[in-house]
Enzyme design. Structure first.
Site, mmCIF file in Angstrom:
data_model
loop_
_atom_site.group_PDB
_atom_site.id
_atom_site.type_symbol
_atom_site.label_atom_id
_atom_site.label_comp_id
_atom_site.label_asym_id
_atom_site.label_seq_id
_atom_site.Cartn_x
_atom_site.Cartn_y
_atom_site.Cartn_z
ATOM 1 N N CYS A 8 73.282 60.891 40.565
ATOM 2 C CA CYS A 8 73.760 59.546 40.805
ATOM 3 C C CYS A 8 72.605 58.795 41.568
ATOM 4 C CB CYS A 8 75.142 59.545 41.647
ATOM 5 S SG CYS A 8 75.013 60.034 43.124
ATOM 6 N N ARG A 57 78.909 60.156 44.421
ATOM 7 C CA ARG A 57 79.503 60.459 43.207
ATOM 8 C C ARG A 57 78.875 61.876 42.728
ATOM 9 N NH1 ARG A 57 77.497 55.552 40.069
ATOM 10 N NH2 ARG A 57 75.960 55.633 41.733
ATOM 11 N N ASP A 67 80.006 53.101 41.444
ATOM 12 C CA ASP A 67 79.623 53.724 42.977
ATOM 13 C C ASP A 67 80.781 53.098 44.072
ATOM 14 O OD1 ASP A 67 78.270 54.254 44.839
ATOM 15 O OD2 ASP A 67 76.374 53.366 44.505
HETATM 16 P P1 4NP Z 1 75.991 57.249 45.104
HETATM 17 O O1 4NP Z 1 75.955 55.905 46.037
HETATM 18 O O2 4NP Z 1 74.882 57.045 44.014
HETATM 19 O O3 4NP Z 1 77.289 57.557 44.340
HETATM 20 O O4 4NP Z 1 75.525 58.359 45.946
HETATM 21 C C1 4NP Z 1 75.287 55.446 46.842
HETATM 22 C C2 4NP Z 1 74.900 55.953 48.101
HETATM 23 C C3 4NP Z 1 73.820 55.342 48.514
HETATM 24 C C4 4NP Z 1 73.075 54.483 48.138
HETATM 25 C C5 4NP Z 1 73.422 53.822 46.992
HETATM 26 C C6 4NP Z 1 74.391 54.582 46.174
HETATM 27 N N1 4NP Z 1 72.145 53.681 48.722
HETATM 28 O O5 4NP Z 1 71.360 52.675 48.251
HETATM 29 O O6 4NP Z 1 71.738 54.255 49.989
#
Ligand code: 4NP
Length: 156
Positions: free
Chosen positions: A7, A13, A125
């Protein structure tokens, strides 16, 4: 078989998908090695997000992960790279060292049982969103991971 779930941040995710898939694959007696990673660098070395840890614990699914970033060399380590959304797919395909590697990038939604009627859906997300969105994320991930386990079991 080595599989990496990917992800953006590798805290919400893909650590959820890694844990859920491993849990289901173990139950199915599937011989797999599973990891997860993010396309972004922000959470390298960090544990998964509290929302993911809380929902995994509620479902009795063990989570054992430290944040890492996916890099071009990882294509040689995994036979299947399973992205959560189309943005992840685009970044991974751009990073892929060759066409054969790019062809091993799939979206988790391809394995959802209702894909024929809904088309391939992204896993939204839940970062910065209420806990209820982590719950629906796990539901979507679990359904598709069951489909992926079935798909791979068929290959045996
Ligand atoms: P993930 O969610 O891709 O599902 O882990 C996110 C977690 C952190 C960030 C973006 C998406 N971030 O920009 O820090």
């Amino acid at each position: 078989m080595r599989i990496c779930f990917v992800c953006l941040g590798n805290i919400c995710r893909s650590p959820a998908a890694e844990a859920v898939f491993l849990h289901l694959a173990d139950q199915a007696g599937l011989d797999v090695e599973v990891e997860s990673a993010g396309t972004g660098p922000w959470h390298v070395g960090e544990p998964p997000h509290e929302g993911t840890l809380t929902e995994a614990a509620r479902r009795g699914i063990p989570v054992d992960h430290v944040g890492r970033q996916f890099g071009p060399d990882d294509f040689a380590r995994f036979e299947l790279v399973v992205a959560m959304d189309s943005g992840n797919v685009a970044e991974l395909q751009e990073m892929a060292p060759d066409e054969e590697s790019a062809a091993r990038v799939v979206r988790l939604g391809e394995f959802a049982p209702d894909v024929g009627t809904t088309g391939v859906r992204d896993v939204p997300d839940p970062y910065g969103r209420p806990q209820a969105e982590f719950v629906t994320m796990f539901d979507q991930v679990e359904t598709a991971c069951r489909g992926l386990v079935e798909h791979l079991s068929g290959d045996r």
